[in-house]
Design a protein around this motif. Structure first.
Motif: not given
Length: 339
Positions: A266-295
């Protein structure tokens, strides 16, 4: 339950120091990667993309939730390095649990809100979409944050001790009710949003597949956008939730030896769940190409800018466009409204 098990679980001690040392280094990696990544995303959203002008307030709130999560990681790293699952200081322990519950809840809430916005924009095209109005209003985002606060109350009650829950020292009816309420909130925070997300995604994909063949490139980008949310949600939140359910079963059945293993999983998978903060930028890029271009125009070298921005221009534009302050060209994410 034997005293050895009580000392390793009830008193916040790690059941296996080697495992938690490895997890602490994994969290250190998440922190080293996540801090500059989320700082750079915050910089682009505020100074280059100007999210308030591009109706991307929900996306910005996910960025804030991710950043607050990254800031909490050094405390968790310190505890794991010192053979503690959580701090033995009651104030520090509850503050950390409060922050983790709040940030996790905010990230999920705004991801689901974005998915519902996409659902109504694509599946119910032409009808009034209240989420468009909500996303333009900072008050709605503030209301969502305030709404999440009561859900964090179970992390602050006196019966909570180092993730202690059902099957552990339940002495009174109050303890039992409090633990039950805590677990209901924990699981409902994941299960209900997951079903909403799956339903919205299936309907969106089904709707997009009925579009004309000539829009294949646009359809691929739109489907990537909605699928990115599903992938991030499923990979970050579902495994730890399943492990939590397994841990509760083990505790309720008093399987002492198995519990030591279940706690580590359980603790190990909770630590892996913190990768959310690394994967969310992928969502930003797919949901908004304007942000992707700016980045891209802010942080990528010139030769990469030309290549990456050129690949965006190959997709035909739709009438809805947004100008980014980086000086990059006007770009548009087909089938997903440009924020």
């Amino acid at each position: 339950m034997s005293s050895s098990v009580n000392s390793s679980v009830d008193n916040c001690k790690t059941p296996n120091n080697i495992t938690y040392q490895a997890l602490s280094w994994l969290m250190a990696g998440e922190f080293i990667l996540g801090l500059p990544l989320n700082l750079s995303v915050l910089y682009v959203f505020i100074f280059r993309f100007k999210f308030w002008k591009n109706n991307s307030i929900f996306l910005f709130n996910i960025v804030v939730a991710d950043f607050l999560l990254v800031v909490c990681l050094p405390v968790e790293i310190y505890h794991y390095q010192h053979s503690l699952r959580h701090s033995d200081n009651r104030v520090v322990c509850k503050t950390m649990l409060f922050m983790l519950f709040l940030n996790r809840g905010a990230s999920i809430a705004f991801l689901i809100t974005l998915s519902l916005d996409r659902y109504f924009s694509v599946v119910h095209l032409g009808r009034k979409n209240c989420f468009k109005t909500f996303e333009k209003s900072p008050q709605i985002s503030l209301f969502i944050w305030l709404l999440l606060l009561p859900l964090t109350i179970p992390t602050m009650v006196e019966t909570f001790e180092c993730c202690n829950s059902h099957g552990r020292k339940v002495e009174t009816f109050y303890h039992d009710v409090t633990d039950t309420f805590r677990e209901i909130i924990y699981f409902s925070q994941i299960i209900f949003p997951f079903f909403i997300l799956v339903y919205c995604t299936c309907r969106i994909v089904k709707r997009l597949k009925r579009k004309t063949v000539g829009e294949k490139a646009k359809l691929r980008r739109a489907m990537f956008a909605v699928m990115s949310v599903v992938i991030v949600f499923s990979s970050c939140f579902l495994p730890s939730t399943i492990a939590r359910a397994a841990l509760l079963v083990v505790r309720l059945n008093n399987w002492e030896e198995t519990e030591l293993v279940a706690v580590q999983v359980y603790d190990g998978l909770m630590v892996l769940s913190y990768t959310d903060c690394l994967l969310d930028p992928i969502v930003y890029c797919f949901c908004n190409s304007g942000f992707k271009d700016a980045y891209i125009s802010t942080f990528c070298p010139s030769f990469l800018q030309k290549k990456l921005l050129k690949s965006n221009s190959e997709v035909p534009n739709t009438p809805t466009t947004t100008t980014v302050t980086s000086g990059a060209k006007i770009a548009c994410l087909p089938m997903l409204e440009k924020k």
